[in-house]
Motif scaffolding. Structure first.
Motif, mmCIF file in Angstrom:
data_model
loop_
_atom_site.group_PDB
_atom_site.id
_atom_site.type_symbol
_atom_site.label_atom_id
_atom_site.label_comp_id
_atom_site.label_asym_id
_atom_site.label_seq_id
_atom_site.Cartn_x
_atom_site.Cartn_y
_atom_site.Cartn_z
ATOM 1 N N VAL A 36 1.626 8.570 7.653
ATOM 2 C CA VAL A 36 2.307 7.586 6.820
ATOM 3 C C VAL A 36 1.614 6.225 6.868
ATOM 4 O O VAL A 36 1.276 5.649 5.838
ATOM 5 C CB VAL A 36 3.790 7.458 7.241
ATOM 6 C CG1 VAL A 36 4.485 6.380 6.447
ATOM 7 C CG2 VAL A 36 4.496 8.786 7.084
ATOM 8 N N LEU A 37 1.418 5.701 8.070
ATOM 9 C CA LEU A 37 0.945 4.321 8.193
ATOM 10 C C LEU A 37 -0.538 4.148 7.875
ATOM 11 O O LEU A 37 -0.916 3.147 7.261
ATOM 12 C CB LEU A 37 1.240 3.798 9.595
ATOM 13 C CG LEU A 37 2.718 3.669 9.947
ATOM 14 C CD1 LEU A 37 2.879 3.195 11.376
ATOM 15 C CD2 LEU A 37 3.421 2.742 8.993
ATOM 16 N N PRO A 39 -2.611 5.772 5.705
ATOM 17 C CA PRO A 39 -2.902 5.641 4.268
ATOM 18 C C PRO A 39 -2.388 4.333 3.663
ATOM 19 O O PRO A 39 -3.043 3.760 2.791
ATOM 20 C CB PRO A 39 -2.183 6.842 3.642
ATOM 21 C CG PRO A 39 -2.101 7.831 4.732
ATOM 22 C CD PRO A 39 -1.926 7.037 5.985
ATOM 23 N N ILE A 40 -1.244 3.853 4.137
ATOM 24 C CA ILE A 40 -0.721 2.583 3.631
ATOM 25 C C ILE A 40 -1.663 1.438 3.994
ATOM 26 O O ILE A 40 -1.938 0.549 3.178
ATOM 27 C CB ILE A 40 0.703 2.335 4.164
ATOM 28 C CG1 ILE A 40 1.673 3.325 3.530
ATOM 29 C CG2 ILE A 40 1.150 0.909 3.893
ATOM 30 C CD1 ILE A 40 3.062 3.281 4.108
ATOM 31 N N VAL A 41 -2.188 1.458 5.214
ATOM 32 C CA VAL A 41 -3.130 0.423 5.645
ATOM 33 C C VAL A 41 -4.412 0.489 4.827
ATOM 34 O O VAL A 41 -4.935 -0.548 4.395
ATOM 35 C CB VAL A 41 -3.423 0.560 7.155
ATOM 36 C CG1 VAL A 41 -4.592 -0.303 7.568
ATOM 37 C CG2 VAL A 41 -2.195 0.204 7.967
ATOM 38 N N VAL A 43 -4.862 1.708 1.754
ATOM 39 C CA VAL A 43 -4.601 1.252 0.383
ATOM 40 C C VAL A 43 -4.417 -0.263 0.363
ATOM 41 O O VAL A 43 -4.915 -0.953 -0.546
ATOM 42 C CB VAL A 43 -3.368 1.985 -0.202
ATOM 43 C CG1 VAL A 43 -2.917 1.348 -1.501
ATOM 44 C CG2 VAL A 43 -3.689 3.443 -0.422
ATOM 45 N N GLY A 44 -3.719 -0.799 1.358
ATOM 46 C CA GLY A 44 -3.535 -2.240 1.425
ATOM 47 C C GLY A 44 -4.850 -2.983 1.581
ATOM 48 O O GLY A 44 -5.063 -4.036 0.961
#
Length: 71
Positions: A36-37, A39-41, A43-44
């Protein structure tokens, strides 16, 4: 004497259950972090304009995933 044996067994079982709980929580935390975390990082970082850092992190995670699949 029976009380001492009871308390020793109770402490032994409690410590075993505590260690099992810590291992389970660590496994769940690793799954959440990498599924979860991460991929979010990435993309961010891409949206913020830090493409080289995001690309390096992506390559590093691919290497770790490849090594983990081989073991």
């Amino acid at each position: 004497m029976l009380t001492i044996i009871f308390w020793a067994a109770l402490i032994y079982v409690a410590v075993k259950m505590l260690l099992w709980g810590i291992k389970a929580a660590w496994g769940i935390a690793k799954i959440i972090a990498f599924v979860v975390l991460l991929p979010i990082v990435i993309v961010g970082l891409m949206m913020y304009g830090l493409v080289l850092i995001a690309l390096g992190l992506l390559v590093l995670s691919a290497i770790v995933a490849t090594i983990g699949a081989l073991v």
